[in-house]
Design a protein around this motif. Structure first.
Motif, short mmCIF file in Angstrom:
data_model
loop_
_atom_site.label_atom_id
_atom_site.label_comp_id
_atom_site.label_asym_id
_atom_site.label_seq_id
_atom_site.Cartn_x
_atom_site.Cartn_y
_atom_site.Cartn_z
N ALA A 30 103.81 34.17 57.14
CA ALA A 30 104.07 34.65 55.78
C ALA A 30 105.19 35.67 55.87
O ALA A 30 105.12 36.59 56.68
N GLU A 31 106.22 35.53 55.05
CA GLU A 31 107.39 36.41 55.13
C GLU A 31 107.67 37.03 53.76
O GLU A 31 107.61 36.35 52.73
N THR A 32 108.00 38.32 53.76
CA THR A 32 108.32 39.02 52.51
C THR A 32 109.78 39.48 52.52
O THR A 32 110.38 39.65 53.58
N LYS A 33 110.32 39.69 51.33
CA LYS A 33 111.71 40.14 51.22
C LYS A 33 111.85 41.61 51.59
O LYS A 33 112.87 42.04 52.11
N GLN A 34 110.84 42.40 51.30
CA GLN A 34 110.83 43.82 51.62
C GLN A 34 109.62 44.13 52.50
O GLN A 34 108.62 43.41 52.46
N PRO A 35 109.69 45.17 53.32
CA PRO A 35 108.55 45.51 54.18
C PRO A 35 107.29 45.82 53.37
O PRO A 35 107.36 46.39 52.27
N VAL A 36 106.17 45.43 53.91
CA VAL A 36 104.87 45.77 53.33
C VAL A 36 104.11 46.62 54.35
O VAL A 36 104.41 46.60 55.54
N THR A 37 103.13 47.35 53.89
CA THR A 37 102.46 48.33 54.76
C THR A 37 100.97 48.03 54.98
O THR A 37 100.25 48.86 55.51
N ALA A 38 100.52 46.87 54.57
CA ALA A 38 99.14 46.46 54.79
C ALA A 38 99.11 44.94 54.85
O ALA A 38 100.07 44.26 54.47
N THR A 39 98.01 44.40 55.32
CA THR A 39 97.91 42.96 55.48
C THR A 39 98.00 42.23 54.14
O THR A 39 97.55 42.74 53.09
N LEU A 40 98.55 41.01 54.20
CA LEU A 40 98.64 40.15 53.02
C LEU A 40 97.44 39.20 52.91
O LEU A 40 97.34 38.46 51.94
N ARG A 41 96.56 39.26 53.86
CA ARG A 41 95.42 38.34 53.87
C ARG A 41 94.56 38.54 52.62
O ARG A 41 94.16 39.65 52.29
N ASP A 42 94.33 37.44 51.89
CA ASP A 42 93.50 37.42 50.67
C ASP A 42 94.07 38.35 49.59
O ASP A 42 93.30 38.83 48.74
N ILE A 43 95.37 38.53 49.56
CA ILE A 43 95.95 39.40 48.54
C ILE A 43 95.87 38.80 47.16
O ILE A 43 95.88 39.51 46.13
N GLY A 44 95.79 37.47 47.06
CA GLY A 44 95.73 36.84 45.76
C GLY A 44 96.97 37.11 44.93
O GLY A 44 98.10 36.99 45.41
N THR A 45 96.76 37.55 43.70
CA THR A 45 97.90 37.84 42.81
C THR A 45 98.16 39.34 42.68
O THR A 45 98.91 39.77 41.82
N ALA A 46 97.55 40.14 43.53
CA ALA A 46 97.73 41.59 43.46
C ALA A 46 99.15 41.98 43.88
O ALA A 46 99.85 41.22 44.56
N PRO A 47 99.61 43.17 43.47
CA PRO A 47 100.96 43.63 43.88
C PRO A 47 101.07 43.74 45.39
O PRO A 47 100.08 44.02 46.09
N LEU A 48 102.26 43.55 45.89
CA LEU A 48 102.48 43.71 47.34
C LEU A 48 102.28 45.17 47.75
O LEU A 48 102.66 46.08 47.00
N PRO A 49 101.69 45.41 48.93
CA PRO A 49 101.45 46.79 49.38
C PRO A 49 102.72 47.42 49.97
O PRO A 49 102.84 47.60 51.18
N ASN A 50 103.66 47.77 49.11
CA ASN A 50 104.94 48.34 49.55
C ASN A 50 104.79 49.85 49.87
O ASN A 50 103.91 50.51 49.36
#
Length: 289
Positions: free
Chosen positions: A269-289
């Motif tokens: 899984a790749e994001t355009k900007q760095p995230v600071t927590a896991t994306l596992r089961d994030i669903g439709t929530a905002p990215l943890p930037n």
């Protein structure tokens, strides 16, 4: 949802090992050797022919750095031994080449790592197969031992010092404790591990086996077709949603790495900007930037 692929070429083989494996030759540098791989046999006893005063670590024991002598796994160490072996058959007086050693035994080391860790998908973690073998001086003295092991990789792809055993570490939900997150996007660079609670651009989400390394490397089109379908599905399952702001990328082996046992593709899984927590089961929530 964008999709990317990156082939691990022979020129990037050493860098590629930050994903899956590393190796050390003990006491010396490999000299030019035969162009064909040596055969190998397994054993539970120290290989004969080395310096008699030195004991070589056995399965379940640990070593520190390139020293094959066992150390207490409860104390700092870098590699945990998964299998003890010795090279069989007619062997030259000069050490074989690094590639010959890898082709002979590293597929076995990869398989042993999967059994030892408790999950064949360990390429999506920071745990990697490792290989040590007798160096030039010991080889010329008659030593023919090798040791398969597992290590935990740091950001530079080297084994980091740790304490405690990793046997069965991936059983159950253990992959989540060791999941591979990377600072750089894998669609643009070979990913180096970083802690998943630190800024990162990707997370490994699946490993897909593509065949037996003893058979020919599948065509690039087969890798591409499988990656586009299975990596995409794996990403949606990992996120628990379909999203446009998280893309899928994958890495696949070239012919040389395939022969050395890298017989799968790894999905990210790749994001355009760095995230600071896991994306596992994030669903439709905002990215943890």
């Amino acid at each position: 949802m964008s999709r990317y692929g990156l082939v691990l070429t022979a020129a990037t083989m050493v860098a590629a090992m930050t994903l899956t494996a590393c190796a050390s030759e003990v006491t010396g540098t490999p000299a030019a050797g035969p162009t064909t791989a040596a055969t190998a046999t397994t054993t539970t006893e120290p290989a004969a022919g080395g310096p008699p005063e030195r004991r070589i670590a056995q399965r379940g024991e640990c070593v520190a750095g390139n020293d094959p002598a066992p150390v207490d796994c409860a104390k700092p160490h870098t590699v945990e031994i998964t299998m003890a072996g010795s090279f069989g058959g007619a062997m030259p007086d000069e050490p074989p080449s690094r590639d010959a050693v890898f082709e002979a035994v590293f597929p076995t080391c990869r398989a042993e790592a999967a059994k030892y860790l408790g999950d064949e998908r360990y390429d999506m973690t920071t745990l990697a197969a490792w290989l040590l073998w007798a160096g030039a001086d010991d080889w010329k003295a008659g030593a023919r031992w090798y040791r398969c092991g597992v290590a935990r990789l740091g950001p530079d792809g080297r084994a980091v010092s740790q304490t405690g055993s990793v046997k069965d570490a991936l059983v159950g939900n253990g992959i989540n404790d060791f999941r591979l997150c990377t600072k750089e996007p894998p669609s643009k660079a070979l990913p180096a591990p970083v802690a998943c609670d630190q800024p990162h651009r990707s997370e490994a989400v699946a490993v897909i086996t593509m065949g037996d390394p003893r058979q020919p490397l599948p065509a690039a089109e087969e890798f591409e077709r499988t990656a586009r379908t299975e990596c995409g599905d794996a990403l949606r399952r990992y996120l628990a949603a379909a999203r446009d702001d998280i893309t899928v990328a994958w890495h696949l082996p070239d012919k040389l790495n395939w022969r050395h046992g890298f017989n799968n593709l790894t999905c990210y899984a790749e994001t355009k900007q760095p995230v600071t927590a896991t994306l596992r089961d994030i669903g439709t929530a905002p990215l943890p930037n």
